[in-house]
Design a protein around this motif. Structure first.
Motif, PDB file in Angstrom:
ATOM      1  N   ASN A 146      13.271  42.854 -29.888  1.00 27.39           N
ATOM      2  CA  ASN A 146      13.966  41.580 -29.738  1.00 27.39           C
ATOM      3  C   ASN A 146      13.429  40.624 -30.788  1.00 27.39           C
ATOM      4  OD1 ASN A 146      15.775  41.727 -27.395  1.00 27.39           O
ATOM      5  ND2 ASN A 146      13.898  42.187 -26.277  1.00 27.39           N
ATOM      6  N   ILE A 147      14.330  39.879 -31.409  1.00 26.12           N
ATOM      7  CA  ILE A 147      13.962  38.887 -32.400  1.00 26.12           C
ATOM      8  C   ILE A 147      14.461  37.544 -31.890  1.00 26.12           C
ATOM      9  CG2 ILE A 147      14.302  38.059 -34.763  1.00 26.12           C
ATOM     10  CD1 ILE A 147      14.509  41.754 -33.872  1.00 26.12           C
ATOM     11  N   TYR A 148      13.557  36.570 -31.842  1.00 25.78           N
ATOM     12  CA  TYR A 148      13.874  35.242 -31.333  1.00 25.78           C
ATOM     13  C   TYR A 148      13.766  34.218 -32.458  1.00 25.78           C
ATOM     14  CZ  TYR A 148      13.067  37.461 -26.814  1.00 25.78           C
ATOM     15  OH  TYR A 148      13.131  38.294 -25.725  1.00 25.78           O
ATOM     16  N   TRP A 149      14.778  33.345 -32.543  1.00 30.83           N
ATOM     17  CA  TRP A 149      14.779  32.207 -33.452  1.00 30.83           C
ATOM     18  C   TRP A 149      14.868  30.944 -32.601  1.00 30.83           C
ATOM     19  CZ3 TRP A 149      18.657  33.420 -37.992  1.00 30.83           C
ATOM     20  CH2 TRP A 149      18.131  34.447 -38.787  1.00 30.83           C
ATOM     21  N   PRO A 150      13.739  30.384 -32.185  1.00 33.82           N
ATOM     22  CA  PRO A 150      13.775  29.193 -31.334  1.00 33.82           C
ATOM     23  C   PRO A 150      14.505  27.999 -31.956  1.00 33.82           C
ATOM     24  CG  PRO A 150      11.600  30.196 -31.277  1.00 33.82           C
ATOM     25  CD  PRO A 150      12.373  30.889 -32.361  1.00 33.82           C
ATOM     26  N   THR A 166       9.078  36.465 -33.063  1.00 33.88           N
ATOM     27  CA  THR A 166       9.496  35.092 -32.807  1.00 33.88           C
ATOM     28  C   THR A 166       9.267  34.346 -34.110  1.00 33.88           C
ATOM     29  OG1 THR A 166       8.900  35.249 -30.479  1.00 33.88           O
ATOM     30  CG2 THR A 166       9.154  33.030 -31.400  1.00 33.88           C
ATOM     31  N   GLU A 167      10.334  33.748 -34.624  1.00 37.06           N
ATOM     32  CA  GLU A 167      10.307  33.199 -35.978  1.00 37.06           C
ATOM     33  C   GLU A 167      10.736  31.735 -35.979  1.00 37.06           C
ATOM     34  OE1 GLU A 167      10.955  36.142 -39.392  1.00 37.06           O
ATOM     35  OE2 GLU A 167      12.910  35.303 -38.936  1.00 37.06           O
ATOM     36  N   TYR A 168       9.902  30.889 -36.587  1.00 39.20           N
ATOM     37  CA  TYR A 168      10.178  29.462 -36.709  1.00 39.20           C
ATOM     38  C   TYR A 168      10.467  29.138 -38.168  1.00 39.20           C
ATOM     39  CZ  TYR A 168       8.152  29.321 -32.072  1.00 39.20           C
ATOM     40  OH  TYR A 168       7.887  29.547 -30.744  1.00 39.20           O
TER      41      TYR A 168
END
Length: 132
Positions: free
Chosen positions: A37-41, A110-112
């Motif tokens: 899973n890849i998250y882009w907050p 998780t990438e900001y």
């Protein structure tokens, strides 16, 4: 469960960014767990499974390049800071990414993202910050 050295974890993340820099998105699959899973907050997005991330990057407008600034490893967590830029226009970004690895594969990111821009003039003129 396979134990992987921190050097190998760092190498996986560096290879990930090298493949992105070279626009070898299909090749990235070898580094990603199938159910990652890849998250882009910043945009409240989740990409379920490696193929979604690959397909999104293949369709993303423009050609982007990557400069790796730093990679830090703590156990199964790898943090990277990269500069993402285009040679066609002036737009560029920093991405700070938190990679969770399992058995040597990337299980979660998780990438900001932050745009590289000029500081507001008021902070400089009021002496609150300085350019570097």
């Amino acid at each position: 469960e396979v134990r992987v050295s921190t050097e190998k974890h760092a190498a996986v993340v560096r290879k990930f960014w090298q493949m992105f820099d070279e626009a070898r998105f299909d090749d990235v699959a070898e580094l990603l767990h199938p159910d990652c899973n890849i998250y882009w907050p910043n945009t409240h997005e989740r990409f379920r499974g490696r193929q979604k991330l690959i397909d999104m990057n293949k369709r993303y407008p423009g050609r982007w390049y990557i400069d790796v600034i730093d990679v830090i490893v703590r156990g199964d967590l790898v943090v990277s800071v990269v500069r993402v830029y285009s040679k066609e226009d002036k737009q560029s970004f920093y991405a700070t990414s938190f990679f969770k690895l399992k058995n040597g594969l990337i299980k979660e990111i998780t990438e900001y993202w932050g745009e590289i821009t000029e500081a507001p003039a008021w902070r400089i003129t009021e002496g609150l910050s300085e350019k570097y």
